[in-house]
Design a protein around this motif. Structure first.
Motif: not given
Lengths: 216, 395, 93
Positions: B274, B278-279, B281-283, B362, B365-366, B369, B373
């Motif tokens: 999940e 989110t990541v 979607r943002r990318l 956790m 997000h990073d 990310y 990358a």
């Protein structure tokens, strides 16, 4: 490469409730559940949960419960803590001493304390980012309604004793008065003891942080 | 139609068990799955569920109790977490060997050390080759649905196998999520009463789990192998029926998220998917061609479906939330199995492993990310420097 | 945190007197206060304290407030009522 900006959630409000282990786990959880369920009635996206790594089965140990409220779907969902609370509530006054209750608060945050003492008296004990506080609020929630001590609802199970039957009702009432995060009407639809929640709303003493000499 | 509530993954599973109208439950406490049993104990005490609730003296006893109950023709349920799962290890193979379709919920917890409460898939993955069906939910809703789905699939006369219904501890088990609790009548339509091939009955004495000669080994193991392999078809059928009755549809084996025209994808199972979504979607909003593929069923491993899903990408990052020390590729079992599924395609899809979220940390997000990358770099260069990365130390 | 900062195999020296990793004074809601005139040095509180938070000093008994969780057992067991539990916020320190 940094991604910190990419994952901001501007509309998200975080509420953190500090409590004393065992005695007040339920009341802390009830405050976040009552406020978030009230927000859900108002069409908001919400999330509520208890801290997993505090030691909830140790009497008196500081423990936390969390809530999140947003206009948008909540994306920072699977986390352990509210990193940057907008509202901090304490189920018990001595948590202001030696516990980092203001850790990470966002500018304009509001502190709500269950105590007979005045905001002036409480503010003397505050340490940390006090200049970010907008207001300090006190309410004698325990004087309005006694706390409920139960293990029902612990570990993510259903609380068979109901939500907001103890002092969490008046404490949530004070949170609502001080922050307007939800309407009193919505809150009253959720909590079990509506009169007590209303009394907490009416009796909360809201003091502007500037008047307390806290604002930077 | 059902009712909507905000409940934890633990309460969601308990509701699934109640709706499945189980006959025998055996408990033993360990965080984080405990909430399932406290909720079921309340349901039995309050008269909401008519079941025998037995408190075992440990996890080995728990599995032994439900083993016997299921052999007697009872629909049985148990569960555990972390070292509780491994303590019962001896009993798993006999249960699938006797073809008893009971269910065990696992809310993941890291093994000791470090002895914390945090989620890590290692506990349940230790049991992956015991002849059980196994899958992971990523939300409380899916945890409830999977409870019903697994009973339906496991008890099918073509399958008759026990099931592990797994969810991430804390992330799914303890955080409240919106769940539609289905109607009992709908469940009745979906899940017929449990009827096993052989039932312990004093009127017709029989031996189950008899001592065998080596010559009986190959045929019995082959029977169990065929049952696990054959479950694939039943899984598909059950998902289609589920969608028809409850109006909620899941891809039976792999869920694809934003994979259209994607060049790089994260392949993952459980709750962290999940966060990965989110990541992604943002990318996507930034124009990156990335997606997420979530594995829902680990046993039987959906080789064809995984091959089909992952073969579209230039680079796939396989996330392992388990510690598999010394494994081929030095990453985790998700990577080795994904690579096996992709093997016959040659070197078309570049795969790399990411080990993350160990000890219940956790996967932020990073971190996703950074994984994306790295995948972008691999897709661009068409080569990988190494098999895997342990986060956060190596990436 | 770098994996090199974590002790090998998670093994750490046992604290000999005070555990800096588990300071429990902030668990306290009420503070034990001793009335030295009433105290007979019987040491029943000293032996009863579950956290070994009562020190014997040359000037009489002293509470270790860095670790005292305020459980109140000392006041409960004191035969001469020399210990009182006082709300923590009545003290500035």
């Amino acid at each position: 490469m940094t991604s910190s900006k990419l994952f901001e959630e501007p509309g998200l409000k975080q509420i953190t409730v500090w409590a004393r282990g065992v005695y007040e786990n339920k009341e802390a959880r009830d405050v976040v559940v009552a406020v978030t369920e009230a927000a859900a009635l108002e069409g908001k996206f919400v999330q509520a949960w208890e801290n997993y790594v505090d030691l909830p089965d140790r009497i008196f140990v500081p423990v936390r419960a969390y809530g999140k409220i947003s206009d948008q779907p909540i994306e920072s969902k699977y986390v352990y803590e509210n990193e940057t609370p907008d509202i901090v509530a304490l189920t018990e006054e001595t948590l202001v001493k030696g516990v980092p209750i203001l850790g990470g608060i966002r500018p304009g945050a509001v502190l709500v304390v269950n105590t007979k003492r005045s905001p002036q008296e409480i503010s003397k004990f505050l340490i940390g980012d006090t200049n970010k506080l907008k207001a300090v609020v006190t309410v004698d929630a325990s004087g309005i309604k006694q706390g409920v001590i139960t293990l029902s609802g612990a570990e993510g199970a259903t609380d068979a004793s109901g939500i907001g039957g103890g002092f969490s009702g008046p404490l949530a009432g004070a949170v609502v008065k001080a922050t307007g995060i939800v309407s009193l009407e919505s809150l009253l639809q959720i909590v079990k003891d509506k009169a007590a929640a209303r009394a907490g709303y009416d009796q909360a003493r809201v003091a502007d942080a500037k008047s307390l000499g806290l604002a930077g | 139609m059902g009712v909507k509530k905000r409940i934890s993954g633990c309460v969601a599973v308990a509701n699934g068990v109640k709706l499945a109208d189980v006959d025998v439950i055996c408990s033993y406490p360990i965080r984080p799955y405990t909430g399932i049993m406290s909720e079921l104990a309340r349901m039995v005490a309050d008269g909401e569920l008519d079941a025998e609730f037995i408190h075992g003296e440990g996890e080995h006893a728990q599995l032994s109790v439900v083993y016997g109950a299921s052999a007697c023709g009872a629909r049985a349920f148990t569960g555990s977490s972390g070292v509780g799962v491994t303590y019962a290890m001896e009993v798993y193979s006999p249960i699938s060997g006797e073809r008893l379709p009971l269910q065990m919920a696992i809310a993941d917890r890291t093994l000791d050390p470090p002895g914390d409460f945090g989620s890590e898939h290692t506990d349940a993955l230790c049991t992956r080759d015991q002849g059980w069906l196994q899958g992971w939910s990523s939300t409380p809703q899916e945890a409830l649905d999977m409870t019903l789905m697994w009973y339906r699939i496991g008890e099918d006369p073509r399958v008759l196998l026990p099931q592990y219904s797994c969810q991430d501890g804390y992330f799914v088990s303890h955080i409240l999520g919106e769940v539609e609790i289905p109607d009992a009548a709908q469940v009745k339509e979906f899940l017929p009463p449990y009827k096993n091939h052989h039932v312990l009955d004093v009127r017709r004495p029989q031996i189950i789990g008899a001592q065998i000669e080596p010559a009986m080994g190959p045929p019995l193991q082959y029977q169990r192998y065929q049952a696990v392999e054959g479950a694939r078809q039943v899984i598909k059928q059950a998902h289609a029926e589920f969608a028809g009755i409850f109006g909620r549809s899941y891809d039976p084996f792999v869920e694809e998220y934003m994979t259209d025209d994607a060049e790089a994808a994260i392949f993952i199972q459980g709750a962290h998917a999940e966060t990965a979504k989110t990541v992604a979607r943002r990318l996507r909003n930034l124009g990156e061609k990335v997606g997420v593929v979530r594995l829902r069923v680990f046993r039987p491993y959906p080789t064809q479906e995984v091959r089909l899903a992952l073969s579209k990408f230039k680079a796939v990052g396989v996330v392992d939330n388990s510690a598999n020390f010394g494994i081929a590729g030095s990453s985790g079992v998700m990577l080795t199995e994904a690579r096996t599924a992709l093997y016959n395609l040659g070197d078309k899809v570049k795969t790399v492993g990411f080990v993350g979220g160990l000890g219940g940390e956790m996967i932020t997000h990073d971190e996703f990310y950074r994984m994306f990358a790295k995948l972008k770099e691999i897709a661009k260069n068409g080569k990988t420097d190494r098999d895997g990365y342990w986060l956060p130390f190596e990436l | 945190m770098s994996f090199k900062e974590v002790p090998f195999a998670g093994t750490v020296p046992s604290p000999k007197r005070e555990n800096e990793g588990m300071v429990t004074g902030n668990w306290r809601t009420k503070r034990p206060v001793l009335d030295k005139d009433k105290c007979t040095d019987c040491l029943i509180c000293w032996i009863s304290c579950p956290d070994a938070c009562i020190d014997q000093s040359t000037t009489g008994l002293a509470f270790n407030l860095k670790y005292c969780k305020g459980c109140g057992i000392c006041a409960e067991v004191c035969p001469s009522n020399a210990i009182t539990n006082v709300p923590e916020l009545d003290y500035a320190d």
